[in-house]
Design an enzyme around this catalytic site. Structure first.
Site, mmCIF file in Angstrom:
data_model
loop_
_atom_site.group_PDB
_atom_site.id
_atom_site.type_symbol
_atom_site.label_atom_id
_atom_site.label_comp_id
_atom_site.label_asym_id
_atom_site.label_seq_id
_atom_site.Cartn_x
_atom_site.Cartn_y
_atom_site.Cartn_z
ATOM 1 N N TYR A 64 0.887 -1.296 0.059
ATOM 2 C CA TYR A 64 0.041 0.116 -0.036
ATOM 3 C C TYR A 64 0.970 1.150 0.025
ATOM 4 C CZ TYR A 64 -3.520 -3.235 1.487
ATOM 5 O OH TYR A 64 -4.224 -4.400 1.804
ATOM 6 N N HIS A 149 0.723 -12.307 1.767
ATOM 7 C CA HIS A 149 -0.441 -11.518 0.953
ATOM 8 C C HIS A 149 -0.363 -12.063 -0.712
ATOM 9 C CE1 HIS A 149 -1.114 -7.036 -0.201
ATOM 10 N NE2 HIS A 149 -2.105 -7.780 -0.311
#
Length: 337
Positions: A64, A149
């Site tokens: 992010y 992830h």
């Protein structure tokens, strides 16, 4: 743990490591300038608004904003009591410095300079490096939950490298719990079966409009005492407003007619019962006993405050019964989509 300020929801167990939090988490992708840059006044108000709304669980990732979200989250949490909140971050994408050469990271949806590149690494060494770098960016001495992830194309590497490494880190007390976070439920189901992980985050697959996680993930997670975290509960926007518009998005693309019609029908049932579509979207995932929390984002203090209130007024069982009777949500064991 002090009582949340503005939500009626009581803390629940997240994983098997003794972590407790109310069942609403803040997904911090916006702190990494998702879609647009946030100035200092905007981003600095987000975590305080979540905290005031009773949020005590914050989810982030190196992905992010090329580490920006982790840095901003860490700064926002610095003055808050460490024993009162949970932080999860992710492994599998290492950030390697590079010359931005004037380029931005908008191709990956983040409005930040492209001064790092993401390198997929699900090896043991990659996981250890990722956790060390995240701790530095967050300014914390421990991470509560580490999630592998999006290992969609790297299942074997995750099973042979990432998960054993995270198990070691849990044994050492560097993390309290671990698991994976993905946009699919099939691989998460296999991870529950083949590892000793105790948390799985599934995005978009256990919602009012897509209940495919009920096919395998939810029952096996419940059987093995693995906490499921339901993210993307608005399916990228279509469930985020009281009345879905014709141009609503579903799973990051235009909603087709059948999906839009179903969302609008659910919204009408909500109004009939004196509730709202976003309240149903936030609370429906929590109706399954395997689900510990919903993870919702927000790019402003106002959005985050609003989301944190969506579980404060419990939806009556009669609403879910009405939706099932109309065929708008699934009977248990017979998921839609």
């Amino acid at each position: 743990m002090s009582a949340p300020a503005s939500t009626a929801a009581k803390p629940v167990a997240i994983g098997r490591g003794g972590l407790l939090a109310p069942p609403v988490a803040y997904g911090a992708a916006a702190l990494g300038n998702l879609y647009r840059a946030l100035d200092d006044r905007e981003w600095s108000r987000i975590v305080p608004a979540a905290w005031e709304g009773g949020v005590r669980y914050f989810d982030v990732a190196p992905h992010y904003g090329l580490g920006l979200a982790e840095r901003r989250l860490g700064e926002s949490l610095r003055e808050l009591p460490r024993e009162e909140y949970i932080v999860s971050t992710k492994v599998g994408r290492l950030l390697v410095p590079q010359d931005a050469a004037g380029r931005s990271d908008l191709d990956n949806l983040f409005d930040v300079p492209a001064d790092h590149r993401r390198v997929r690494d699900y090896s043991r060494d990659g996981v250890l490096r990722s956790v060390e770098q995240s701790l530095e960016r967050l300014g914390l001495d421990r991470i509560d939950i580490a999630l592998v992830h999006d290992p969609d194309e790297h299942e074997r590497e995750a099973l042979e490298g990432a998960f054993p490494a995270l198990s070691e880190l849990r044994d050492q007390g560097v993390i309290r719990s671990f698991g994976a976070g993905m946009n699919q439920s099939g691989m998460l189901t296999r991870f529950v079966q083949e590892t000793d992980a105790d948390v799985m985050m599934v995005a978009g697959r256990w919602t009012l409009l897509d209940q495919s996680a009920a096919n395998g993930l939810l029952p096996i997670a419940r059987e093995r005492a693995v906490t499921v975290l339901a993210a993307a509960v608005f399916n990228s926007g279509i469930l985020a407003t009281d009345a879905p518009a014709r141009d609503a998005t579903f799973d990051y693309g235009p909603a087709d007619r059948s999906v839009l019609a179903r969302a609008q029908a659910i919204a009408r049932v909500a109004r009939h019962h004196g509730t709202t579509l976003p309240e149903l979207a936030a609370q429906y995932p929590l109706t399954h006993p395997a689900v510990g929390a919903v993870v919702m984002g927000g790019a402003s203090a106002e959005q985050v405050a609003r989301n944190s209130r969506l579980v404060a007024r419990p939806v009556a069982a009669a609403v879910w019964d009405d939706l099932r009777d109309r065929g708008l949500i699934a009977d248990e064991g017979h998921p839609l989509r």
